[in-house]
Design a protein around this motif. Structure first.
Motif, PDB file in Angstrom:
ATOM      1  N   GLY A   1      46.583 -16.924  26.086  1.00 51.98           N
ATOM      2  CA  GLY A   1      48.016 -17.044  26.350  1.00 51.98           C
ATOM      3  C   GLY A   1      48.342 -17.808  27.619  1.00 51.98           C
ATOM      4  O   GLY A   1      49.398 -18.449  27.712  1.00 51.98           O
ATOM      5  N   LEU A   2      47.449 -17.755  28.607  1.00 55.34           N
ATOM      6  CA  LEU A   2      47.711 -18.430  29.879  1.00 55.34           C
ATOM      7  C   LEU A   2      47.203 -19.867  29.910  1.00 55.34           C
ATOM      8  O   LEU A   2      47.484 -20.601  30.861  1.00 55.34           O
ATOM      9  N   ALA A   3      46.471 -20.287  28.889  1.00 48.82           N
ATOM     10  CA  ALA A   3      45.860 -21.620  28.895  1.00 48.82           C
ATOM     11  C   ALA A   3      46.860 -22.755  29.105  1.00 48.82           C
ATOM     12  O   ALA A   3      46.618 -23.642  29.940  1.00 48.82           O
ATOM     13  N   PRO A   4      48.018 -22.780  28.403  1.00 49.36           N
ATOM     14  CA  PRO A   4      48.949 -23.900  28.627  1.00 49.36           C
ATOM     15  C   PRO A   4      49.465 -23.984  30.060  1.00 49.36           C
ATOM     16  O   PRO A   4      49.555 -25.069  30.634  1.00 49.36           O
ATOM     17  N   THR A   5      49.807 -22.830  30.647  1.00 50.24           N
ATOM     18  CA  THR A   5      50.326 -22.857  32.013  1.00 50.24           C
ATOM     19  C   THR A   5      49.233 -23.204  33.003  1.00 50.24           C
ATOM     20  O   THR A   5      49.472 -23.891  34.005  1.00 50.24           O
ATOM     21  N   LEU A   6      48.015 -22.760  32.743  1.00 50.95           N
ATOM     22  CA  LEU A   6      46.895 -23.123  33.612  1.00 50.95           C
ATOM     23  C   LEU A   6      46.671 -24.631  33.606  1.00 50.95           C
ATOM     24  O   LEU A   6      46.442 -25.247  34.649  1.00 50.95           O
ATOM     25  N   ARG A   7      46.740 -25.229  32.409  1.00 53.90           N
ATOM     26  CA  ARG A   7      46.579 -26.686  32.344  1.00 53.90           C
ATOM     27  C   ARG A   7      47.697 -27.383  33.115  1.00 53.90           C
ATOM     28  O   ARG A   7      47.457 -28.363  33.832  1.00 53.90           O
ATOM     29  N   ALA A   8      48.923 -26.876  32.982  1.00 55.85           N
ATOM     30  CA  ALA A   8      50.053 -27.472  33.698  1.00 55.85           C
ATOM     31  C   ALA A   8      49.863 -27.371  35.213  1.00 55.85           C
ATOM     32  O   ALA A   8      50.116 -28.333  35.950  1.00 55.85           O
TER      33      ALA A   8
ATOM     34  N   TYR B   1      39.262 -15.552  37.040  1.00 52.25           N
ATOM     35  CA  TYR B   1      39.236 -16.540  35.960  1.00 52.25           C
ATOM     36  C   TYR B   1      39.893 -17.851  36.400  1.00 52.25           C
ATOM     37  O   TYR B   1      39.373 -18.938  36.119  1.00 52.25           O
ATOM     38  N   VAL B   2      41.017 -17.755  37.100  1.00 51.29           N
ATOM     39  CA  VAL B   2      41.724 -18.944  37.576  1.00 51.29           C
ATOM     40  C   VAL B   2      40.843 -19.740  38.535  1.00 51.29           C
ATOM     41  O   VAL B   2      40.782 -20.975  38.474  1.00 51.29           O
ATOM     42  N   GLU B   3      40.145 -19.055  39.430  1.00 51.89           N
ATOM     43  CA  GLU B   3      39.273 -19.743  40.384  1.00 51.89           C
ATOM     44  C   GLU B   3      38.156 -20.508  39.678  1.00 51.89           C
ATOM     45  O   GLU B   3      37.731 -21.571  40.141  1.00 51.89           O
TER      46      GLU B   3
ATOM     47  N   ILE C   1      35.499 -24.903  33.503  1.00 53.68           N
ATOM     48  CA  ILE C   1      35.401 -24.615  32.074  1.00 53.68           C
ATOM     49  C   ILE C   1      35.344 -25.913  31.278  1.00 53.68           C
ATOM     50  O   ILE C   1      36.167 -26.807  31.454  1.00 53.68           O
ATOM     51  N   GLU C   2      34.355 -26.011  30.397  1.00 50.44           N
ATOM     52  CA  GLU C   2      34.227 -27.193  29.553  1.00 50.44           C
ATOM     53  C   GLU C   2      35.366 -27.243  28.534  1.00 50.44           C
ATOM     54  O   GLU C   2      35.753 -26.227  27.967  1.00 50.44           O
TER      55      GLU C   2
END
Length: 242
Positions: free
Chosen positions: A37-44, A107-109, A114-115
């Motif tokens: 669920g957090l992947a899109p915001t993490l990429r942003a 995880y954020v750090e 992450i590949e």
């Protein structure tokens, strides 16, 4: 919001932006679920970091600060949520909130390592983070019932609305705002290469371009910003590297 409350609220703004997808439903306890669920915001946030925005390490630090505040809040059994935690979601199992936030921080750090982290096709929510200046002005001035429409007709060009925005909302701080706005205009044109995709994206975010097609409006918007800079803020020696 008082000055002190304002500071308390925004000291965790990076964490708040990351966790926004779960603001209303709460953070899932399951690690796989919140990672997805957090992947899109993490990429942003990752893209913003490379544009000199806040780093993922700063966001991780804010998540740990939030975890510490939640720990104190839960231990003391306070009825009122601290200002800093407003709009920061708790976990589905509320007592697990500090632990979940610390897991997310770790995880954020590690996320930059992450590949395949950027292999997914970005959606509107994710891409909207790339246009903070345009999102504000195109909603206020050119969105539905925007200020640029007050008394406007097709004979009154949108360029006047852009100049109104610059003169009323930006000037004299243009050196800080307008170059980034120009960059956002051309980033949009690079991302969305036809009128249909531009219209679908910006309309989805309640932004408007007045009476003009987006393929004409965005270059015009950028040029008006450039014209203002040339006329009112010409390059000075202090802006030029030796």
């Amino acid at each position: 919001m008082s000055g002190g409350s304002h500071i308390e609220y925004f000291r965790l703004q990076g964490a708040r932006i990351l966790l926004a997808p779960y603001e209303y439903d709460g953070l899932p306890d399951d690690e796989t679920t919140w990672q997805h669920g957090l992947a899109p915001t993490l990429r942003a946030l990752y893209v913003a970091e490379h544009g000199e925005g806040r780093t993922l390490y700063e966001v991780a630090h804010q998540l740990r600060m939030a975890a510490d505040l939640f720990s104190t809040h839960l231990k003391d059994g306070e009825e009122t949520t601290p200002r800093a935690l407003k709009r920061i979601p708790a976990a589905a199992t509320r007592e697990r909130t500090p632990a979940v936030l610390r897991d997310i921080a770790t995880y954020v750090e590690r996320w930059s390592k992450i590949e395949g982290k950027l292999e997914a096709h970005p959606g509107p929510w994710e891409l909207s983070h790339r246009f903070p200046r345009l999102k504000q002005v195109l909603t206020i001035y050119f969105g539905q019932d925007g200020l640029a429409y007050e008394g406007e007709t097709e004979d009154m060009p949108e360029a006047e609305g852009v100049r109104t925005w610059i003169n009323d909302d930006v000037h004299p701080n243009c050196v800080w705002e307008l170059p980034g706005t120009v960059a956002e205009c051309y980033e949009a044109l690079a991302l969305f290469t036809d009128e249909v995709s531009l219209d679908r994206f910006f309309t989805h975010l309640n932004m408007g371009s007045g009476y003009m097609p987006w393929l004409e409006f965005l270059p015009m918007f950028a040029q008006e910003c450039i014209n203002h800079m040339r006329e009112h803020h010409p390059s000075r020696e202090s802006l030029i590297l030796p």
